[in-house]
Design a protein around this motif. Structure first.
Motif, PDB file in Angstrom:
ATOM      1  N   ALA A   1       1.029  -1.118   0.040  1.00 60.94           N
ATOM      2  CA  ALA A   1      -0.052   0.113  -0.065  1.00 60.94           C
ATOM      3  C   ALA A   1       1.140   1.270   0.103  1.00 60.94           C
ATOM      4  CB  ALA A   1      -0.862   0.045   1.410  1.00 60.94           C
ATOM      5  N   PHE A   2       0.695   2.033  -1.100  1.00 61.40           N
ATOM      6  CA  PHE A   2       1.556   3.145  -1.052  1.00 61.40           C
ATOM      7  C   PHE A   2       0.890   4.543  -0.794  1.00 61.40           C
ATOM      8  CE2 PHE A   2       0.436   2.053  -5.591  1.00 61.40           C
ATOM      9  CZ  PHE A   2       0.088   3.382  -6.109  1.00 61.40           C
ATOM     10  N   ASP A   3       1.734   5.681  -0.438  1.00 65.35           N
ATOM     11  CA  ASP A   3       1.270   7.040  -0.911  1.00 65.35           C
ATOM     12  C   ASP A   3       1.699   7.611  -1.979  1.00 65.35           C
ATOM     13  OD1 ASP A   3       0.363   7.562   1.824  1.00 65.35           O
ATOM     14  OD2 ASP A   3       2.081   7.838   2.765  1.00 65.35           O
ATOM     15  N   PRO A   4       0.635   7.983  -2.735  1.00 59.54           N
ATOM     16  CA  PRO A   4       0.929   8.756  -4.137  1.00 59.54           C
ATOM     17  C   PRO A   4       2.048   9.834  -3.945  1.00 59.54           C
ATOM     18  CG  PRO A   4      -1.173   8.328  -3.783  1.00 59.54           C
ATOM     19  CD  PRO A   4      -0.632   8.135  -2.264  1.00 59.54           C
ATOM     20  N   SER A   5       2.594  10.430  -5.017  1.00 59.25           N
ATOM     21  CA  SER A   5       3.562  11.525  -4.993  1.00 59.25           C
ATOM     22  C   SER A   5       2.456  12.484  -4.452  1.00 59.25           C
ATOM     23  CB  SER A   5       3.864  11.872  -6.534  1.00 59.25           C
ATOM     24  OG  SER A   5       4.478  10.678  -7.127  1.00 59.25           O
ATOM     25  N   PHE A   6       3.438  13.330  -3.591  1.00 57.41           N
ATOM     26  CA  PHE A   6       2.960  14.718  -3.253  1.00 57.41           C
ATOM     27  C   PHE A   6       2.063  14.453  -2.090  1.00 57.41           C
ATOM     28  CE2 PHE A   6       3.236  15.090  -8.013  1.00 57.41           C
ATOM     29  CZ  PHE A   6       4.487  15.888  -7.786  1.00 57.41           C
ATOM     30  N   VAL A   7       1.864  13.344  -1.437  1.00 56.34           N
ATOM     31  CA  VAL A   7       0.834  13.025  -0.432  1.00 56.34           C
ATOM     32  C   VAL A   7       1.508  12.246   0.574  1.00 56.34           C
ATOM     33  CG1 VAL A   7      -1.288  12.023   0.054  1.00 56.34           C
ATOM     34  CG2 VAL A   7      -0.961  13.275  -1.910  1.00 56.34           C
ATOM     35  N   GLY A   8       0.989  12.439   1.869  1.00 52.29           N
ATOM     36  CA  GLY A   8       1.538  11.390   2.863  1.00 52.29           C
ATOM     37  C   GLY A   8       3.046  11.672   3.078  1.00 52.29           C
ATOM     38  N   GLU A   9       3.521  10.324   3.158  1.00 51.25           N
ATOM     39  CA  GLU A   9       5.188  10.281   3.604  1.00 51.25           C
ATOM     40  C   GLU A   9       5.945  10.304   2.253  1.00 51.25           C
ATOM     41  OE1 GLU A   9       6.189   8.059   7.524  1.00 51.25           O
ATOM     42  OE2 GLU A   9       4.949   6.649   6.096  1.00 51.25           O
ATOM     43  N   SER A  10       5.123  10.032   1.283  1.00 52.68           N
ATOM     44  CA  SER A  10       5.858  10.079  -0.213  1.00 52.68           C
ATOM     45  C   SER A  10       6.413  11.608  -0.590  1.00 52.68           C
ATOM     46  CB  SER A  10       5.012   9.724  -1.291  1.00 52.68           C
ATOM     47  OG  SER A  10       4.833   8.337  -1.084  1.00 52.68           O
ATOM     48  N   GLY A  11       7.293  11.478  -1.281  1.00 53.63           N
ATOM     49  CA  GLY A  11       8.048  12.798  -1.603  1.00 53.63           C
ATOM     50  C   GLY A  11       7.425  13.527  -2.968  1.00 53.63           C
ATOM     51  N   GLY A  12       8.036  14.384  -3.206  1.00 46.92           N
ATOM     52  CA  GLY A  12       7.213  15.683  -4.256  1.00 46.92           C
ATOM     53  C   GLY A  12       6.818  16.829  -3.676  1.00 46.92           C
TER      54      GLY A  12
END
Length: 319
Positions: free
Chosen positions: A79-90
């Motif tokens: 289960a992933f966080d999309p780009s720019f959201v949550g813990e993901s980068g961007g």
């Protein structure tokens, strides 16, 4: 990049799976953060499933629940966080892109094929809410995705360009473009990005039922998460611009691998799934309408989400 190490999901941790956090990059160089769930005592190469959504949510919410539950049923899941959201980068934060968010699914597949415990010929995806549409777009592009489930799907490009229930005409759409273009000018001059505004902190009781349902999930203990933009100030005000001119389901009819489209009978968003299903071709496509279910019931209601159906679908398609 500092990642949260304690269990901070909106659901209980299962004792039937092993959990870990991983990172990987998409082809735009953005680092994505994901939770991996592996059945305890698993051996050999396993079928794998990547999960994302709902739109504006984080992996600690519905996506993680789906991933953990499917891992309990024998799949390696992510289960992933999309780009720019949550813990993901961007950067900038809290923006969405029909291109980049589709790529995020493909990047998850990139990661899965590098794992020695994954059978690269048996990889599927689950897209929830707005990431159902992204998932279909990914499946139309990436032939490594052998099976796709959409749950309570939104077509974010259709709803952004046409409004709910296709209520906007070309003049209304042009007016919205003018407003968003003006906001871009303001953002450029201020050097910051205005928030679009999320759900209200309190309900008046006059809201449509689906807004009340969203509130019940994102603003209460049931589904609230501090990193979730749907629980806070929402997307950036101009995030919608690219969705108005980039229809993500244009090539859905070319998906050759299996697709299961699931939606609640009482969901305001049901028409997105029904329209998407009509685009699909082949005898390996199925539309499942869950009696009595609302849009958000399929986020986390364990007795309503058709787990057995999903398991059987993936076992039959990932072989």
């Amino acid at each position: 990049m500092e990642l949260e190490q304690k269990w901070d999901k909106t659901f209980q941790k299962s004792n039937k799976v092993d959990h870990s956090k991983v990172t990987f990059k998409n082809r735009y160089g953005i680092t994505l953060v994901a939770d991996v769930y592996v059945p305890k005592n698993a051996q050999g190469k396993m079928p794998a499933i990547a999960v994302a959504g709902p739109f504006g949510a984080v992996k600690e919410q519905a996506a993680g629940l789906y991933a953990q539950t499917m891992a309990e049923r024998g799949f390696l899941t992510l289960a992933f966080d999309p780009s720019f959201v949550g813990e993901s980068g961007g950067e900038v934060r809290n923006v969405a892109s029909p291109d980049i968010n589709t790529e995020d699914f493909c990047a998850a597949v990139d990661y899965l094929v590098t794992r020695p415990d994954v059978d690269e010929e048996r990889i599927g995806i689950i897209g929830i809410c707005g990431f159902g549409g992204m998932g279909l777009n990914a499946a139309a592009m990436d032939t490594r995705i052998k099976a796709t489930v959409t749950s309570t799907m939104y077509d974010m490009t259709r709803v952004t360009a046409n409004g709910y229930f296709d209520s906007m005409d070309a003049n209304a759409r042009y007016k919205l473009r003018e407003q968003l273009s003006e906001q871009r000018t303001k953002d450029a001059r201020s050097g910051s990005y205005a928030a679009g505004g999320g759900l209200p902190d309190k309900l008046t009781g006059e809201e449509p039922q689906f807004v009340k349902d969203y509130y019940d999930y994102y603003k209460t203990k049931r589904g609230y998460h501090p990193r979730c933009l749907n629980s806070a100030q929402g997307w950036n005000a101009t995030s919608a611009l690219s969705f108005m001119t980039m229809p993500i389901l244009a090539y859905a009819g070319e998906i050759r691998n299996a697709v299961l489209v699931m939606h609640g009978e009482k969901a305001h968003s049901r028409y997105f799934s029904e329209a998407a299903y009509q685009m699909l071709k082949g005898d390996n496509k199925e539309l499942l309408i869950i009696p009595g279910a609302s849009h958000t019931d399929l986020y986390d209601q364990m007795d309503i989400i058709p787990w057995d159906k999903m398991e059987n679908f993936f076992r039959g398609s990932l072989k």
